[in-house]
Design a protein around this motif. Structure first.
Motif, PDB file in Angstrom:
ATOM      1  N   THR A   8       0.867  -1.173   0.000  1.00 29.30           N
ATOM      2  CA  THR A   8       0.000   0.000   0.000  1.00 29.30           C
ATOM      3  C   THR A   8       0.903   1.221   0.000  1.00 29.30           C
ATOM      4  O   THR A   8       2.097   1.109   0.256  1.00 29.30           O
ATOM      5  N   ALA A   9       0.306   2.396  -0.297  1.00 29.97           N
ATOM      6  CA  ALA A   9       1.106   3.599  -0.521  1.00 29.97           C
ATOM      7  C   ALA A   9       2.025   3.930   0.656  1.00 29.97           C
ATOM      8  O   ALA A   9       3.179   4.274   0.474  1.00 29.97           O
ATOM      9  N   SER A  10       1.496   3.791   1.875  1.00 32.26           N
ATOM     10  CA  SER A  10       2.208   4.310   3.036  1.00 32.26           C
ATOM     11  C   SER A  10       3.475   3.523   3.369  1.00 32.26           C
ATOM     12  O   SER A  10       4.406   4.059   3.951  1.00 32.26           O
TER      13      SER A  10
ATOM     14  N   ASP B 168       0.971   3.020  -9.186  1.00 33.65           N
ATOM     15  CA  ASP B 168       1.230   4.323  -9.813  1.00 33.65           C
ATOM     16  C   ASP B 168       1.745   5.327  -8.786  1.00 33.65           C
ATOM     17  O   ASP B 168       1.945   4.986  -7.608  1.00 33.65           O
ATOM     18  N   ALA B 169       1.986   6.554  -9.233  1.00 35.98           N
ATOM     19  CA  ALA B 169       2.612   7.568  -8.375  1.00 35.98           C
ATOM     20  C   ALA B 169       1.792   7.834  -7.116  1.00 35.98           C
ATOM     21  O   ALA B 169       2.330   8.201  -6.085  1.00 35.98           O
ATOM     22  N   GLU B 170       0.468   7.632  -7.211  1.00 37.91           N
ATOM     23  CA  GLU B 170      -0.389   7.868  -6.035  1.00 37.91           C
ATOM     24  C   GLU B 170      -0.541   6.615  -5.188  1.00 37.91           C
ATOM     25  O   GLU B 170      -1.335   6.611  -4.244  1.00 37.91           O
ATOM     26  N   GLY B 171       0.185   5.555  -5.540  1.00 40.02           N
ATOM     27  CA  GLY B 171       0.114   4.341  -4.730  1.00 40.02           C
ATOM     28  C   GLY B 171      -1.037   3.424  -5.104  1.00 40.02           C
ATOM     29  O   GLY B 171      -1.334   2.484  -4.388  1.00 40.02           O
ATOM     30  N   ARG B 172      -1.697   3.720  -6.244  1.00 42.13           N
ATOM     31  CA  ARG B 172      -2.798   2.849  -6.656  1.00 42.13           C
ATOM     32  C   ARG B 172      -2.267   1.638  -7.413  1.00 42.13           C
ATOM     33  O   ARG B 172      -1.321   1.759  -8.193  1.00 42.13           O
TER      34      ARG B 172
ATOM     35  N   ALA C 203      -5.607   0.527  -1.619  1.00 42.64           N
ATOM     36  CA  ALA C 203      -5.153   0.576  -3.009  1.00 42.64           C
ATOM     37  C   ALA C 203      -6.067  -0.289  -3.882  1.00 42.64           C
ATOM     38  O   ALA C 203      -6.427   0.102  -4.993  1.00 42.64           O
TER      39      ALA C 203
ATOM     40  N   GLU D  72     -12.188   2.602  -9.701  1.00 43.83           N
ATOM     41  CA  GLU D  72     -11.786   3.113 -11.012  1.00 43.83           C
ATOM     42  C   GLU D  72     -12.433   2.267 -12.124  1.00 43.83           C
ATOM     43  O   GLU D  72     -12.968   2.792 -13.098  1.00 43.83           O
TER      44      GLU D  72
END
Lengths: 132, 420
Positions: free
Chosen positions: B212-214, B262-266, B409, B416
């Motif tokens: 995940t992003a964090s 991706d850049a946003e962590g998705r 994510a 989406e």
């Protein structure tokens, strides 16, 4: 693989004693009077012979049914005596066997041979090393 | 000059920790009779002593041998101190054994390294013993075999350091009290237990892979550790094809890391990933390892999963994926592992090879009641309904998938797809 290099320098110098607690849900396993039951009884007999011949058997006893059990608790000087086992569980304890073997893996091998392992369970408990 | 020396020592210590720690630890564990805690303390002492002495006396020619002898001496010291404190007799026996072994090794330094393979295998099998809970196996393997610190393990597994510490303490106590042997099983038991060890390594990787992003960076480290453990398994059990298969699978999966998020962590679906961001050197290595596994002629689920991953990675664009081969591989995998996840993935592969109707037919053979709330199941039904033009069913299934997911994510990726 070559496990011969160091296998003999066995780190555990002492054997271990384990109590095998044999349980089964009442009504599971072969029913008395069937050929399967007779076969199972002779399996038990053979297994006990095998345990004895291997020098692993310390003691083995069957237990009377759980309905004959009595549980006592002493609380603040009061005796509380209740009918039945410590806790009602689906599987009931019907026998115990104390074995003396090298380690847990050896105890697991014996436990796997218990006929009730296929429909009940075998709990493997090391006997405490501290003298009671 | 002094600064340069300091850097060299720091680099040598780091290299020794990475390359020698496990070998030294595994040897000491055997020599102290399976006492994991004592062995860990002695090895830690040896590294502390190295940090203190190497800057002055220089880096030894063979750091591993130096650490081995030093750790053994520190173990002797610790046993003697314990013996003085308690007067325990067993400790005296151990100290005698240690002194004897230390003398032997000093007399024949060249013998160092013999039996190290077996020692490391013993340690690995002890840490992954099925009598330990799976959480304990993971924590112990990461601490003892991979050499991670407790707080690192806690961050990686999204739990607290005291929890991990407690798991490790309990596991060590169980090893001691229950008589879990420090040994390599033989025969059928070796095969069963090797499966268990591979499962631990695979779970470590999976923890890292569900990024995940964090916490992406920590998770990437975890994947790298899993790859290292899989390499170790291949080194220790070279004749087990599935160990090679596991390593191939992890390499081929980890190689896609750069394209997965991706850049946003998705999370990005496989079909939409930028394949130039995949690590093609790692893919090549994964394919070589897989070829080596297949040559051993013992098929298994890890090799099949690796073959599926390899088939994906050799398609330069998603449209060129060989779905017919992948569907066939999934069919073979389903024979060995008829779990819902395999059957769902097979249905998707078949849908891609033979059309959505064929995929739906396979999904319909799954027990919908039992799989209610299973994200992959709802997502697959949504996807295939969508391809058949059934927007209403697709939307309903996407909603179910989103409501069942616990991963931010993943939820974002599903939303989406629902919007499209």
């Amino acid at each position: 693989m070559s496990t011969d290099t160091n296998t003999d320098t066995h780190p555990r110098r002492h054997t271990m004693k384990y109590m095998l607690l044999l349980r089964q849900e009442p009504g599971t396993g072969p029913a008395e009077g069937t050929p399967e039951f007779d076969a199972e009884m002779s399996n038990w007999g053979a297994l006990m012979g095998e345990l004895g011949a291997a020098g692993a058997l310390i003691e083995a006893r069957g237990l009377d049914e759980e309905s004959t059990a009595t549980t006592l608790r002493s609380r603040g000087g009061e005796r509380v005596i209740t009918d039945g086992p410590f806790a009602e569980t689906k599987e009931s304890l019907f026998s115990y066997i104390v074995v003396e073997v090298d380690d847990l893996d050896a105890a697991i091998e014996w436990a796997a041979k218990m006929p009730n392992a296929t429909y009940g369970s075998v709990e493997i408990r090391p006997l405490s090393v501290h003298e009671q | 000059v002094t600064d340069g020396q300091g850097e060299r020592v720091a680099a040598a210590l780091e290299a020794a920790y990475r390359d020698e720690r496990l070998k030294v630890l595994a040897t000491i564990v055997r020599q102290v009779g399976g006492d994991l805690t004592l062995a860990e303390e002695a090895v830690q002492d040896a590294f502390t002593q190295a940090a203190a002495e190497w800057p002055g006396r220089g880096i030894p020619d063979r750091p591993g041998a130096w650490l081995n002898v030093t750790a053994r001496r520190r173990a002797i010291d610790r046993i003697r101190r314990e013996q003085t404190r308690t007067g325990r007799r067993a400790a005296a026996e151990q100290a005698d054994q240690l002194t004897r072994l230390a003398n032997e090794d000093r007399a024949n330094m060249e013998s160092l390294g013999n039996g190290v393979t077996d020692d490391r295998l013993r340690l690995l099998f002890t840490c992954c013993h099925p009598a330990l809970s799976i959480d304990a196996r993971l924590a112990l393997t990461m601490r003892v075999v991979a050499g991670l610190e407790v707080p690192e393990i806690a961050r990686a597994f999204l739990t607290t350091a005291p929890t991990v510490h407690q798991r490790i303490v309990r596991a060590k106590r169980k090893i001691e009290a229950a008589g879990i042997p420090y040994s390599v099983p033989t025969g059928d038991e070796l095969i069963r237990r090797t499966d268990g060890v591979m499962r631990v390594v695979y779970l470590v990787f999976n923890e890292g892979h569900t990024a995940t992003a964090s916490d992406t960076a920590i998770r990437a480290d975890l994947c790298a550790e899993a790859v290292r453990l899989a390499r170790l398994l291949v080194e220790l059990l070279p004749e087990h094809a599935e160990c090679h298969g596991l390593l191939a699978l992890l390499l081929l999966t980890d190689a896609r890391r750069g394209g997965r998020v991706d850049a946003e962590g998705r999370l990005i679906a496989l079909a939409e990933q930028d394949r130039t961001r995949w690590d093609h050197d790692m893919i090549d290595e994964g394919r070589r390892v897989l070829a080596g596994a297949v040559a051993l002629d013992q098929p298994g689920p890890y090799q099949l999963q690796a073959a599926i991953a390899a088939a994906h990675s050799c398609a330069p664009v998603a449209d060129e994926t060989d779905w017919v081969s992948i569907a066939t591989l999934y069919q073979a995998l389903e024979q060995l592992d008829p779990s819902p996840v395999v059957r769902i993935n097979r249905a998707i592969a078949v849908a891609n090879a033979d059309g959505p109707h064929a995929g739906i037919r396979l999904l319909d053979t799954l027990d919908a009641d039992e799989l209610a709330g299973y994200v992959a199941f709802h997502a697959a039904r949504a996807e295939l309904a969508n391809r058949l033009g059934d927007q209403v069913s697709a939307a309903a299934e996407y909603e179910r998938a989103i409501n069942s997911s616990t991963n931010d994510a993943e939820r974002a990726a599903l939303r989406e797809r629902l919007r499209r």
